[in-house]
Design a protein around this motif. Structure first.
Motif, short mmCIF file in Angstrom:
data_model
loop_
_atom_site.label_atom_id
_atom_site.label_comp_id
_atom_site.label_asym_id
_atom_site.label_seq_id
_atom_site.Cartn_x
_atom_site.Cartn_y
_atom_site.Cartn_z
N SER A 101 -1.56 6.72 -3.09
CA SER A 101 -2.81 6.00 -3.83
C SER A 101 -3.85 5.78 -2.99
O SER A 101 -5.06 6.06 -3.22
CB SER A 101 -2.50 4.63 -4.27
N VAL A 102 -3.63 5.76 -1.60
CA VAL A 102 -4.76 5.73 -0.48
C VAL A 102 -5.44 7.37 -0.39
O VAL A 102 -6.64 7.48 -0.70
CB VAL A 102 -4.05 5.60 0.68
N GLY A 142 -2.80 13.42 -3.20
CA GLY A 142 -2.69 11.92 -3.70
C GLY A 142 -1.96 11.94 -4.93
O GLY A 142 -2.32 11.22 -5.96
N SER A 184 -6.13 0.54 -4.51
CA SER A 184 -5.28 1.48 -3.31
C SER A 184 -5.05 0.58 -2.13
O SER A 184 -4.09 1.24 -1.30
CB SER A 184 -5.80 2.76 -3.15
N ILE A 240 0.77 -1.27 0.01
CA ILE A 240 0.00 0.02 -0.03
C ILE A 240 0.94 1.18 -0.05
O ILE A 240 1.88 1.33 0.73
CB ILE A 240 -0.93 -0.08 1.30
N SER A 281 -5.43 9.70 -3.10
CA SER A 281 -6.14 9.95 -4.00
C SER A 281 -7.35 8.98 -4.15
O SER A 281 -8.37 9.67 -4.40
CB SER A 281 -5.22 9.26 -5.37
N ALA A 282 -7.48 7.77 -3.66
CA ALA A 282 -8.49 6.89 -3.50
C ALA A 282 -9.80 7.71 -2.57
O ALA A 282 -10.88 7.81 -2.95
CB ALA A 282 -8.38 5.73 -2.96
#
Lengths: 118, 118
Positions: free
Chosen positions: A15-16, B21, A65, A11, A18-19
């Protein structure tokens, strides 16, 4: 077929973030934070979303993510929040995000015109 | 002309998360977290980014979400992190994000092949 999920150590924070950086995905995470598994249909109902196809994209972003887990069950997927993984990897992040979302709600409610009450 | 910035109470968490992000924007925020103002040129140098035009987009995303302040100075913009605003509005969020980014760095360093040393 079980869809691909990153392991906890795969992870990555961008990405987290953005998600979580989308209102509908953040709202879904807030519902899932109550715990347990939700099927997509019930979650869409809670969120008041009717466009199931759009949500398929959102579930994928959240899953890839590392934010949620998708588990096939019959013709559906069951969704759950990977809170343990997120809390272990990024202590305090999810709590800060969820508290922040509540703070925004309070401000939005204060600035929106009050709904007519009967 | 001073570009538009949201007031503290206009900042919304999904915009902040979306702005953070992205690897390059998150890296820029990490540099700015040291405090003070940076001009774009020096920041690009620290980040090792040469595509100034691409960064113009990134600065706008960070500014419009309320993460950074841009202040015109001569022919340049000076950039600074709105840490006080972010900490006031979303306590613990920025610290959790920055700590998380460090955690990722540690994992990335552990899994990347070691650079040749002379």
């Amino acid at each position: 077929m079980t869809p691909r999920h990153p392991d906890r150590d795969q992870i990555r924070i961008e990405s987290v973030l953005s998600a979580l950086g989308s209102r509908v995905r953040l709202d879904a995470v807030r519902v899932l934070d109550a715990g347990g598994e939700h099927n997509c249909g019930s979650l869409l109902g809670i969120l008041g979303v009717t466009a199931k196809s759009t949500m398929t994209h959102h579930w994928r972003v959240l899953r890839e993510s590392g934010v949620i887990r998708q588990r096939p069950s019959g013709r559906e997927n069951l969704l759950s929040l990977r809170r343990e993984d997120l809390d272990a990897r990024y202590p305090g992040l999810l709590d800060a995000v969820l508290t922040g979302a509540l703070r925004d709600d309070t401000d939005d409610a204060a600035t929106s015109p009050a709904p007519a009450r009967r």
